[in-house]
Design an enzyme around this catalytic site. Structure first.
Site, PDB file in Angstrom:
ATOM      1  N   THR A  20       0.809  -1.225   0.000  1.00 23.63           N
ATOM      2  CA  THR A  20       0.000   0.000   0.000  1.00 23.63           C
ATOM      3  C   THR A  20       0.842   1.275   0.000  1.00 23.63           C
ATOM      4  OG1 THR A  20      -0.145  -0.194   2.393  1.00 23.63           O
ATOM      5  CG2 THR A  20      -1.987  -1.075   1.127  1.00 23.63           C
ATOM      6  N   GLY A  21       2.162   1.139   0.157  1.00 20.72           N
ATOM      7  CA  GLY A  21       3.037   2.316   0.167  1.00 20.72           C
ATOM      8  C   GLY A  21       3.155   2.946  -1.212  1.00 20.72           C
ATOM      9  N   SER A  22       3.666   4.182  -1.259  1.00 13.56           N
ATOM     10  CA  SER A  22       3.693   4.900  -2.543  1.00 13.56           C
ATOM     11  C   SER A  22       4.660   4.269  -3.548  1.00 13.56           C
ATOM     12  CB  SER A  22       4.020   6.375  -2.321  1.00 13.56           C
ATOM     13  OG  SER A  22       5.223   6.504  -1.596  1.00 13.56           O
ATOM     14  N   GLU A  23       5.885   3.921  -3.101  1.00 12.20           N
ATOM     15  CA  GLU A  23       6.843   3.285  -4.028  1.00 12.20           C
ATOM     16  C   GLU A  23       6.274   1.953  -4.522  1.00 12.20           C
ATOM     17  OE1 GLU A  23      10.288   4.363  -4.486  1.00 12.20           O
ATOM     18  OE2 GLU A  23       9.736   6.182  -3.410  1.00 12.20           O
ATOM     19  N   LYS A  46      -3.611  -3.119   7.170  1.00 11.22           N
ATOM     20  CA  LYS A  46      -4.678  -2.993   6.164  1.00 11.22           C
ATOM     21  C   LYS A  46      -5.173  -4.355   5.688  1.00 11.22           C
ATOM     22  CE  LYS A  46      -3.321   1.619   4.907  1.00 11.22           C
ATOM     23  NZ  LYS A  46      -2.823   2.568   3.929  1.00 11.22           N
ATOM     24  N   ILE A 108      14.188  -4.628  -1.880  1.00  9.41           N
ATOM     25  CA  ILE A 108      14.510  -3.424  -2.649  1.00  9.41           C
ATOM     26  C   ILE A 108      15.041  -2.312  -1.743  1.00  9.41           C
ATOM     27  CG2 ILE A 108      13.569  -1.651  -4.201  1.00  9.41           C
ATOM     28  CD1 ILE A 108      13.544  -4.497  -5.391  1.00  9.41           C
ATOM     29  N   GLU A 110      16.522   0.528   0.458  1.00  2.00           N
ATOM     30  CA  GLU A 110      17.873   1.066   0.649  1.00  2.00           C
ATOM     31  C   GLU A 110      17.975   1.628   2.063  1.00  2.00           C
ATOM     32  OE1 GLU A 110      20.920   4.317  -1.390  1.00  2.00           O
ATOM     33  OE2 GLU A 110      18.915   4.050  -2.229  1.00  2.00           O
ATOM     34  N   TYR A 173      20.967  -1.431 -15.938  1.00  2.00           N
ATOM     35  CA  TYR A 173      20.090  -0.888 -16.985  1.00  2.00           C
ATOM     36  C   TYR A 173      20.905  -0.517 -18.223  1.00  2.00           C
ATOM     37  CZ  TYR A 173      17.511   0.037 -12.591  1.00  2.00           C
ATOM     38  OH  TYR A 173      16.939  -0.048 -11.354  1.00  2.00           O
ATOM     39  N   HIS A 259      27.858   3.475  -2.820  1.00  2.00           N
ATOM     40  CA  HIS A 259      27.342   2.316  -2.096  1.00  2.00           C
ATOM     41  C   HIS A 259      28.134   2.147  -0.809  1.00  2.00           C
ATOM     42  CE1 HIS A 259      25.660   0.138  -5.910  1.00  2.00           C
ATOM     43  NE2 HIS A 259      24.772   0.944  -5.377  1.00  2.00           N
TER      44      HIS A 259
END
Length: 303
Positions: A20-23, A46, A108, A110, A173, A259
């Site tokens: 439910t988080g934005s990211e 939730k 994911i 960080e 990428y 990093h």
């Protein structure tokens, strides 16, 4: 033709911890568009609600939100979880996934304190290492044309014969973009933290066994000795061609470069030392990402 891949395929059922988080909302939508079978999410506060997303065909679907990873697995048959929770809550989320014995966990997030990560890894080991962890602080894993568990852009390239393992997200990428016409079996971003779950060696070993991977590209960086260890492994265990790149040739000593794990102390951990070790193991090392891609292309086309 079905393409093989490592660790993640179109058959995997995926849940998102912190859905439910934005990211998580943004990336759940992207993963669904990439064809990932997302079957639900976890947020204890939730539980019992749903989140609405579009599936690959543009149809609206309601994904159930569960109170725990164990419940989500029991109700959906999920075998992969992706963690998108803030660093403070990450350790508990990882432990919960390990307790539920999820086969693959992609972290994911960080900024997780290293002692939290180390604790969770030790916990996983004690629990019998039933969970493969990728990350933390990583873009996750993509098997192009099949499934994406993470934040890698899915439209860069399609399936193909290259297996990629990288400490750096952005270089993942770039490499996918430079070799986009050739395609990838799987691309894994293992993360740049000092303590990580899946190593270069783990991925290289799996690519060596994968019949559809013909060439392996590994991207390392300064700091630690992961690349040197990978070189030792490649020397004795890998028959497929390996091309490598080490980020950080110009890094000053004693300074953390982007990093947490990217730090040079003395001659230990330098890019030159890593390049030397890799070349001694028969790995062709490029001076820049583009040169590395060119080497990979040349070798692949000559096979």
């Amino acid at each position: 033709m079905t393409h093989m891949s490592i660790f993640l395929s179109r058959d995997n059922k995926v849940i998102v911890q912190g859905i439910t988080g934005s990211e998580a909302t943004v990336h759940t939508a992207r993963m669904l568009r990439a064809g990932t079978q997302i079957v639900g999410g976890v947020n204890a506060r939730k539980a019992g609600t749903t989140v609405t997303h579009e599936d690959k065909g543009g149809r609206l679907i309601k994904l159930p939100v569960f109170g725990s990873v164990a419940e989500a697995m029991e109700k959906t048959g999920a075998d992969v979880s992706i963690i998108f929770v803030p660093p403070t809550f990450a350790k508990d989320a990882i432990i919960e996934a390990i307790d539920a014995e999820i086969p693959l966990l992609v972290v994911i997030t960080e900024g997780i304190p290293v002692q939290d990560t180390a604790y969770a890894w030790a916990y996983n080991l004690e629990a019998g290492h039933k969970t493969r962890i990728i990350g933390p602080n990583c873009p996750g894993i993509i098997s192009p044309g099949q499934s994406l568990a993470g934040i890698t852009p899915a439209n860069i390239t399609g399936p193909g014969p290259i297996g990629l393992v990288s400490k750096s997200g952005t270089l993942t990428y770039q490499m996918m973009f430079e070799l986009r016409d050739l395609g990838f079996s799987t691309a894994i971003g293992i993360g740049g933290d000092p303590v990580i779950g899946t190593t270069h060696i783990d991925a290289i070993e799996a690519f060596e066994r994968d019949p559809d991977t013909k060439l392996i590209v590994m991207i390392g960086e300064i700091g630690g000795d992961a690349e040197e260890r990978a070189a030792d492994f490649i020397k004795t265990n890998v028959s497929k061609p390996v091309v490598g790149y080490v980020a950080g040739f110009t890094a000053p000593e004693g300074k953390t470069m982007g990093h947490a794990g990217a730090i040079v102390s003395g001659s230990s951990g330098t890019a030159a030392a890593k390049q030397e070790a890799l070349e001694a193991a028969g790995v062709k090392v490029g001076k820049t990402p583009s040169a590395t891609a060119a080497l990979a292309r040349e070798i692949l086309l000559s096979l």
